[in-house]
Design an enzyme around this catalytic site. Structure first.
Site, PDB file in Angstrom:
ATOM      1  N   THR A 170       0.871  -1.182   0.000  1.00 33.58           N
ATOM      2  CA  THR A 170       0.000   0.000   0.000  1.00 33.58           C
ATOM      3  C   THR A 170       0.903   1.225   0.000  1.00 33.58           C
ATOM      4  O   THR A 170       2.062   1.148   0.407  1.00 33.58           O
ATOM      5  CB  THR A 170      -0.917   0.039   1.228  1.00 33.58           C
TER       6      THR A 170
ATOM      7  N   LYS B 221     -13.280  18.124  11.403  1.00 32.49           N
ATOM      8  CA  LYS B 221     -14.078  18.196  12.622  1.00 32.49           C
ATOM      9  C   LYS B 221     -14.399  19.666  12.897  1.00 32.49           C
ATOM     10  O   LYS B 221     -13.509  20.461  13.138  1.00 32.49           O
ATOM     11  CB  LYS B 221     -13.308  17.589  13.793  1.00 32.49           C
TER      12      LYS B 221
ATOM     13  N   TRP C 252     -18.723  16.160  12.275  1.00 31.75           N
ATOM     14  CA  TRP C 252     -17.852  15.869  11.143  1.00 31.75           C
ATOM     15  C   TRP C 252     -18.441  16.403   9.846  1.00 31.75           C
ATOM     16  O   TRP C 252     -19.630  16.290   9.613  1.00 31.75           O
ATOM     17  CB  TRP C 252     -17.660  14.347  10.994  1.00 31.75           C
TER      18      TRP C 252
HETATM   19  P1  ADP Z   1      -3.660   3.279  -1.672  1.00 32.03           P
HETATM   20  O1  ADP Z   1      -4.201   3.380  -0.270  1.00 32.03           O
HETATM   21  O2  ADP Z   1      -2.325   2.634  -1.759  1.00 32.03           O
HETATM   22  O3  ADP Z   1      -3.807   4.521  -2.461  1.00 32.03           O
HETATM   23  P2  ADP Z   1      -5.911   1.595  -2.303  1.00 32.03           P
HETATM   24  O4  ADP Z   1      -6.474   1.395  -3.641  1.00 32.03           O
HETATM   25  O5  ADP Z   1      -5.753   0.413  -1.459  1.00 32.03           O
HETATM   26  O6  ADP Z   1      -4.538   2.273  -2.505  1.00 32.03           O
HETATM   27  O7  ADP Z   1      -6.768   2.684  -1.575  1.00 32.03           O
HETATM   28  C1  ADP Z   1      -7.960   2.313  -0.955  1.00 32.03           C
HETATM   29  C2  ADP Z   1      -8.702   3.542  -0.518  1.00 32.03           C
HETATM   30  O8  ADP Z   1      -9.160   4.283  -1.635  1.00 32.03           O
HETATM   31  C3  ADP Z   1      -9.943   3.250   0.261  1.00 32.03           C
HETATM   32  O9  ADP Z   1      -9.669   2.934   1.593  1.00 32.03           O
HETATM   33  C4  ADP Z   1     -10.714   4.541   0.096  1.00 32.03           C
HETATM   34  O10 ADP Z   1     -10.266   5.541   0.979  1.00 32.03           O
HETATM   35  C5  ADP Z   1     -10.356   4.973  -1.302  1.00 32.03           C
HETATM   36  N1  ADP Z   1     -11.415   4.580  -2.233  1.00 32.03           N
HETATM   37  C6  ADP Z   1     -11.463   3.496  -3.024  1.00 32.03           C
HETATM   38  N2  ADP Z   1     -12.586   3.489  -3.757  1.00 32.03           N
HETATM   39  C7  ADP Z   1     -13.279   4.594  -3.423  1.00 32.03           C
HETATM   40  C8  ADP Z   1     -14.530   5.151  -3.813  1.00 32.03           C
HETATM   41  N3  ADP Z   1     -15.302   4.584  -4.733  1.00 32.03           N
HETATM   42  N4  ADP Z   1     -14.920   6.290  -3.220  1.00 32.03           N
HETATM   43  C9  ADP Z   1     -14.155   6.896  -2.286  1.00 32.03           C
HETATM   44  N5  ADP Z   1     -12.976   6.435  -1.886  1.00 32.03           N
HETATM   45  C10 ADP Z   1     -12.541   5.294  -2.437  1.00 32.03           C
END
Ligand code: ADP
Length: 541
Positions: A185, A438, A443
C-alpha cells in the site's frame, strides 16, 4: 462429520487452464509497449506462462520466492503472473509511480530475486538497481530486436529468456493457502505495508468479481482493464476475465484519452474499469473530438469517489456506471453499486444519489460501521463511523509484520475510511479517517463537498481540507483547479454550492491552484495539500 467432496485446491493456474480449455481461441489484445497492437489468445498465454514457470524453476526460483514486476497491463505481464504463481512463487507488483527510494525500499523489504520490467522502466530501474542487492537478474519484457543497451544485472529479453526452455512442464501442486501475490500500500504515513494474497483468496475473489451484481464478467464481453496490474491487484480482472473467458484488451503504456478511446472502439469493448482521473481524460478527449461510444455498455469506477457529474456523463451516453469501493487489503473489491430490488424503482435525482454511493457489500465481504470505541452504529444512512470489514479475501496480517494485530476482537479489519450505511445496505464513504474535518464537534464530509464542486462547469478538480479555526476547531477550505480556459471566481463557486449542502458544511473560502498533488495511486494527496496550505489563514478569522 466431514463432507465427501473432492479436494480441488483453489489454485490460480486453474483459471488459465480453464480459459485455455474452454475459451482457447478467445482473443487477448494489447497495445504493446513497443507500439503495435499485439494479438494472442488464452491457449497461447497458458503455454507461455508454463514456459515462464519452467524458466523460473531453471533459475532456481522456489516456492515462496518473490519475483517483482514493474510493468503495464500487457499479455506478457499476464503470462508472468500465471507463470510465477504456477511454481508457488509470488508476483510482487511494483508501482512505477513511486519515488525511486520507495521502490528500493519495497524491493528490499520483499527481497525480490528477479525483476521483470517493461522497456519504459529500464531508466528508472537503472537508478535504483545498485540499492537492491537481492535481485539476481532483470528480465526486460520485450524481444531481442527491441532490447536496449543496459547495465542492469544479467539483463535478458523476456522472449529470449522463455525460449531457453521447451515448455514441457506441469504446474506445481500445493496448498491453496500458499502466497500468490504481494502488493504494497502506498504508505502516505509510515512505511509501505505488504499485502500478501493467497491462491485461495485470488480465486475466490475472481469468482466474487464475476458475479452478475459485481462486475458481471461474461464470455460474451470484451473487457478493457485500464486499472493497472501494479495497483490493487488490478481489481481482480487478471483473474476474473480469463475465468469467465471474456476477450481481454490491455492498454499497455498509453492511458491518455485518445489512446483509450481508440481501443474502446476498435476492440469493441463492452466493459472497462478505471479510476475517475482516467475517465476524466477520456471525457475531455471525447468533448474535444466529438467521439461517441458505440459498444461500451458498462464501466466500473472506483479508487476515489466518482462524482455524480461523471455518472451522469456516462449514463447519458447509454453506459451503465457501477461505482465501486475497495482497497489493496481487500483484493480489492468491497462494494459495488448494483441495483437491489428495494431500490429498482428509483429514477432521476434519487437514482443518481444512490449510484453516487459506493454500493453494497459483495458476497464474502461483511461490513460494519463503529464509533471510536468500537460500538456498532446503525444502518440508517446518516450516522457515520469507521468502516470495518471481514472476509476470506481480506488481509489478516501484513507481510513481515506478522506479530502486529490488525483485526478487532470480532476479526474485522479497519479500512481507515469513514462511511454511512443506509437501511438497504448501500454504503457511502464520507472521508478517510485521517482527512475528516471536525467542526464544532461534528464531522464534515470532504468528499460530498468535492463531488458538488466538480459539478460546476468551470471546475476540473476540487479538494477540501480542514483548516484550523479558533472557534470551530476546523473549517473546510475548498481548493480548486479550473478547467482549461475558464476563470471562475470564489463567489460563483460558492453560490453554485449554496443550498445544495448544509449551511455549516459550506467552505469558508475557495483557493485556486494550477495543480492538486496526487499519490502514486492517483488519489488526492491531502497530506501534501495540507502542508502546502499550512500558513493559510481563513478570511473569517
Ligand atoms: P492506496 O491506499 O495505496 O492509495 P488503495 O487502492 O488500497 O490504494 O486505496 C484504498 C482507498 O481508496 C480506500 O480505503 C478509500 O479511501 C479509497 N477509495 C477506493 N474506492 C473509493 C470510492 N469509490 N470512493 C471513495 N474512496 C474510495
Amino acid at each position: 462429520m466431514l463432507g465427501l467432496m473432492q479436494n480441488w485446491p483453489l489454485l490460480q493456474h486453474k483459471i488459465i487452464d480453464h480459459a485455455a480449455a474452454q475459451y482457447g481461441d478467445q482473443e487477448v489484445v494489447t497495445r504493446s509497449v513497443e507500439g503495435p497492437i499485439h494479438r494472442t489468445n488464452y491457449r497461447q498465454v497458458r503455454e507461455r506462462a508454463l514456459r515462464v514457470a519452467q524458466r523460473l524453476a531453471k533459475d532456481g526460483v522456489k516456492s515462496g520466492d518473490r519475483v517483482a514486476t514493474l510493468a503495464w497491463n500487457t499479455w506478457r505481464h499476464l503470462e508472468a503472473w500465471y507463470g510465477i504463481t504456477g511454481i508457488g512463487a509470488v508476483y510482487h507488483t511494483i508501482n512505477p509511480r513511486l519515488f525511486p527510494e520507495q521502490i528500493a525500499w519495497i524491493a528490499n523489504h520483499a527481497q525480490d530475486r528477479l525483476v521483470l520490467l517493461d522497456l519504459t522502466f529500464v531508466p528508472l530501474m537503472e537508478q535504483v538497481a545498485d540499492k537492491i542487492p537481492s535481485v539476481e537478474r532483470y528480465v526486460i519484457l520485450t524481444d531481442r530486436a527491441h532490447m536496449p543497451a543496459t547495465k542492469l544485472k544479467n539483463a535478458v529479453a523476456y522472449e529470449d529468456w522463455i525460449a531457453e526452455v521447451d515448455g514441457d512442464f506441469k504446474w506445481a501442486e500445493f496448498d491453496e493457502n500458499t502466497a500468490a501475490g504481494l502488493c504494497y500500500t502506498s504508505g502516505t504515513t509510515g512505511d509501505p505495508k505488504g499485502v500478501l494474497y493467497s491462491h485461495r483468496s485470488n480465486v475466490l475473489h475472481a469468482l466474487q468479481a464475476c458475479m452478475k451484481d459485481t462486475l458481471a464478467v461474461s464470455a460474451t464481453d470484451s473487457i478493457l482493464p485500464i486499472v493497472p496490474m501494479f495497483h490493487a491487484n488490478a481489481w481482480s480482472l487478471a483473474f476474473s476475465v480469463p475465468l469467465a473467458g471474456a476477450k481481454f484488451v490491455m492498454p499497455g503504456a498509453k492511458l491518455d484519452g485518445a489512446s483509450i478511446y481508440e481501443l474502446l472502439e476498435t476492440e469493441k469493448v463492452t466493459f472497462s474499469a478505471a479510476v475517475p482521473t482516467v475517465w476524466l481524460m477520456l471525457m475531455q478527449n471525447m468533448q474535444a473530438t466529438g467521439g461517441k461510444l458505440t459498444t461500451l455498455k458498462r464501466v466500473a469506477i472506483g479508487g476515489s469517489a466518482c462524482p455524480p457529474s461523471m455518472i451522469e456523463y456516462f449514463e447519458e451516453r447509454g453506459v451503465n456506471v457501477h461505482h465501486a469501493w475497495g482497497m489493496t487489503e481487500m483484493s480489492p473489491i468491497g462494494t459495488i453499486g448494483a441495483i437491489k430490488p428495494a431500490v429498482s424503482g428509483l429514477k432521476g435525482k434519487e437514482l443518481l444519489d444512490l449510484k453516487s454511493k459506493q454500493g453494497h457489500a459483495i458476497f464474502a465481504v461483511e461490513m460494519k460501521i463503529t464509533d471510536d470505541e468500537g460500538n456498532r452504529l446503525p444502518w440508517d444512512g446518516k450516522k457515520f463511523g469507521r468502516l470495518k470489514v471481514r472476509g476470506p479475501a481480506i488481509s489478516r496480517r501484513y507481510f513481515k509484520r506478522e506479530d502486529e494485530e490488525i483485526l478487532d476482537s470480532e476479526g474485522y479489519f479497519d479500512t481507515g475510511d469513514v462511511a454511512t450505511i443506509d437501511p438497504n445496505g448501500y454504503m457511502q464513504i464520507t472521508d478517510r479517517a485521517k482527512d475528516v474535518i471536525k467542526s464544532g464537534g461534528e464531522w464534515i464530509s470532504s468528499i460530498d463537498i468535492e463531488n458538488l464542486a466538480v459539478g460546476h462547469p468551470q471546475v476540473a478538480e476540487a479538494a477540501v481540507i480542514g483548516v484550523a479555526h479558533p472557534k470551530w476547531d476546523e473549517r473546510p477550505l475548498l481548493v480548486v483547479v479550473a478547467k482549461e480556459g475558464a476563470e471562475p471566481d470564489r463567489k460563483t463557486i460558492l453560490s453554485y454550492m449554496d443550498g445544495k449542502i448544509a449551511k455549516w458544511w459550506m467552505p469558508d473560502d475557495v483557493q485556486f491552484v494550477r495543480e492538486i498533488p496526487h499519490t502514486a495511486t492517483g488519489k488526492i494527496n491531502k497530506l501534501k495539500l495540507r502542508q502546502e496550505f499550512k500558513d493559510y489563514k481563513l478570511p473569517s478569522e
